[in-house]
Write a protein that holds these residues in place. Structure first.
Motif, mmCIF file in Angstrom:
data_model
loop_
_atom_site.group_PDB
_atom_site.id
_atom_site.type_symbol
_atom_site.label_atom_id
_atom_site.label_comp_id
_atom_site.label_asym_id
_atom_site.label_seq_id
_atom_site.Cartn_x
_atom_site.Cartn_y
_atom_site.Cartn_z
ATOM 1 N N ASN A 1 0.856 -1.198 0.000
ATOM 2 C CA ASN A 1 0.000 0.000 0.000
ATOM 3 C C ASN A 1 0.887 1.240 0.000
ATOM 4 O OD1 ASN A 1 -1.630 1.764 2.639
ATOM 5 N ND2 ASN A 1 -2.166 1.909 0.493
ATOM 6 N N THR A 2 1.031 1.881 -1.163
ATOM 7 C CA THR A 2 1.857 3.086 -1.257
ATOM 8 C C THR A 2 0.996 4.312 -0.964
ATOM 9 O OG1 THR A 2 1.459 3.171 -3.653
ATOM 10 C CG2 THR A 2 3.472 2.094 -2.904
ATOM 11 N N LEU A 3 1.509 5.201 -0.112
ATOM 12 C CA LEU A 3 0.767 6.377 0.300
ATOM 13 C C LEU A 3 1.286 7.625 -0.404
ATOM 14 C CD1 LEU A 3 0.529 5.792 4.150
ATOM 15 C CD2 LEU A 3 -1.249 5.472 2.471
ATOM 16 N N ASN A 4 0.367 8.467 -0.814
ATOM 17 C CA ASN A 4 0.719 9.758 -1.399
ATOM 18 C C ASN A 4 1.429 10.597 -0.346
ATOM 19 O OD1 ASN A 4 0.654 12.456 -2.403
ATOM 20 N ND2 ASN A 4 -1.151 11.995 -3.623
ATOM 21 N N THR A 5 2.588 11.147 -0.688
ATOM 22 C CA THR A 5 3.370 11.916 0.286
ATOM 23 C C THR A 5 2.757 13.265 0.613
ATOM 24 O OG1 THR A 5 4.751 12.822 -1.492
ATOM 25 C CG2 THR A 5 5.529 10.800 -0.418
ATOM 26 N N ARG A 6 1.683 13.638 -0.053
ATOM 27 C CA ARG A 6 1.064 14.949 0.184
ATOM 28 C C ARG A 6 -0.209 14.885 1.034
ATOM 29 N NH1 ARG A 6 3.213 14.928 -4.914
ATOM 30 N NH2 ARG A 6 4.607 16.647 -5.452
ATOM 31 N N VAL A 7 -0.616 13.684 1.428
ATOM 32 C CA VAL A 7 -1.856 13.582 2.196
ATOM 33 C C VAL A 7 -1.618 13.984 3.647
ATOM 34 C CG1 VAL A 7 -2.874 11.828 0.713
ATOM 35 C CG2 VAL A 7 -1.485 11.121 2.659
ATOM 36 N N GLU A 8 -2.694 14.381 4.302
ATOM 37 C CA GLU A 8 -2.603 14.860 5.679
ATOM 38 C C GLU A 8 -2.744 13.697 6.663
ATOM 39 O OE1 GLU A 8 -6.805 14.300 4.922
ATOM 40 O OE2 GLU A 8 -5.182 15.163 3.743
ATOM 41 N N ALA A 9 -2.511 13.978 7.926
ATOM 42 C CA ALA A 9 -2.460 12.947 8.961
ATOM 43 C C ALA A 9 -3.760 12.159 9.081
ATOM 44 C CB ALA A 9 -2.109 13.577 10.307
ATOM 45 N N ASP A 10 -4.909 12.848 8.989
ATOM 46 C CA ASP A 10 -6.192 12.157 9.116
ATOM 47 C C ASP A 10 -6.345 11.087 8.040
ATOM 48 O OD1 ASP A 10 -7.034 13.526 11.336
ATOM 49 O OD2 ASP A 10 -8.121 15.058 10.216
ATOM 50 N N THR A 11 -5.955 11.414 6.811
ATOM 51 C CA THR A 11 -6.081 10.461 5.712
ATOM 52 C C THR A 11 -5.122 9.294 5.886
ATOM 53 O OG1 THR A 11 -6.795 12.189 4.175
ATOM 54 C CG2 THR A 11 -5.925 10.171 3.207
ATOM 55 N N ILE A 12 -3.903 9.581 6.329
ATOM 56 C CA ILE A 12 -2.940 8.505 6.572
ATOM 57 C C ILE A 12 -3.480 7.547 7.628
ATOM 58 C CG2 ILE A 12 -0.633 7.945 7.425
ATOM 59 C CD1 ILE A 12 0.274 10.687 6.349
ATOM 60 N N ALA A 13 -3.991 8.094 8.719
ATOM 61 C CA ALA A 13 -4.533 7.269 9.806
ATOM 62 C C ALA A 13 -5.707 6.433 9.307
ATOM 63 C CB ALA A 13 -4.973 8.151 10.970
#
Length: 275
Positions: free
Chosen positions: A100-112
């Motif tokens: 699962n690769t995460l976009n480096t520009r997303v905010e903390a809520d989205t990452i969580a």
């Protein structure tokens, strides 16, 4: 309609002699045999050959398995375009796990949210993103294996570069076995990656109307100006915000099997910009 099996369907079941499920991991396996000493990666002063990259992937996959990662487990990664993220596209599937690769520009809520929704068992993190990831982990509130990528080529800001896990990527890799036998998929339907697009944006529907939300005024302004086309019906239903969308009288877009399509906008003469 003839429902009986024809001659070509009799005694010709799939087996190891006549069928092998395709996997992108076989690409690197063949390449290290054919071009072992050719350069695979150049990043700053770091250079690897295909055999070196393959062996690094084997060892990282082995280390993951030793830490309990296996078939169907999700391994998330948030990194820049470094050798580590390149290797993860092979090492993680080698265990049968899902990358699962995460976009480096997303905010903390989205990452969580993604870590929780994807049920991540491990998280590989480039330390230059430590501030937002640290906040996301506080919101995630679950124990998870953290592996830190220390990128010596990255230009860190003063609040970046904090290690959040027990191991660095290289320390973790050293725990692996170079003779590891990686797991080929039994079927091409076996999951290999998990990706999130703007679907997570519909989570904000019930939040944006709250007076204390930092985007509340902008959201109201956009709505009053008629600039909000609508929201995805399928995604808002899946993420439990459909009722909130209906309460705000937002148009539910569903012309493509429950999701909004691009074709309708093209037919109206709009120019589609992707980024």
């Amino acid at each position: 309609m003839n429902l009986q099996k024809n001659n070509y369907e009799m005694n010709l079941n799939k087996n190891a002699a006549n069928f092998v499920p395709l996997s992108p991991v076989t690409f690197i396996e063949r390449t290290k045999d054919v071009y072992p000493d050719y350069t695979s990666v150049i990043y700053g002063n770091r250079t690897y050959t295909w055999i070196e990259t393959y062996n690094r992937c084997l060892r990282f996959a082995s280390a993951l398995e030793r830490h309990g990662i296996g078939l169907g487990d999700t391994v998330s990664i948030m990194a820049a375009n470094t050798p580590e993220i390149f290797e993860a596209h092979y090492s993680v599937p080698m265990t049968g796990a899902v990358l699962n690769t995460l976009n480096t520009r997303v905010e903390a809520d989205t990452i969580a949210y993604i870590l929780d929704h994807g049920d991540a068992k491990a998280f590989i993190v480039d330390t230059q993103f430590s501030p937002v990831v640290k906040e996301a982990l506080r919101k995630f509130k679950k124990e998870i294996l953290i592996i830190d990528i220390e990128d010596l080529n990255a230009k860190m800001q003063k609040d970046e570069g904090e290690r959040l896990g027990k191991y660095t990527y290289e320390e973790f890799l050293e725990q692996g076995d170079i003779d590891y036998q990686w797991k080929k998929p039994k079927d091409e339907w076996q999951a290999i990656t998990l990706n999130y697009t703007s679907v997570s944006a519909v989570q904000l529907i019930p939040e944006l109307v709250k007076e204390g939300h930092p985007l509340n005024k902008l959201w109201k302004k956009l709505n009053d100006a008629g600039l909000v086309e609508g929201v995805c019906r399928a995604c808002s239903h899946k993420l439990g915000t459909l009722q909130a969308a209906q309460e705000q009288r937002l148009t539910l877009l569903d012309d493509m099997s429950g999701h909004p399509s691009i074709s309708g906008y093209r037919e109206q003469g709009y120019e589609i910009i992707t980024f």
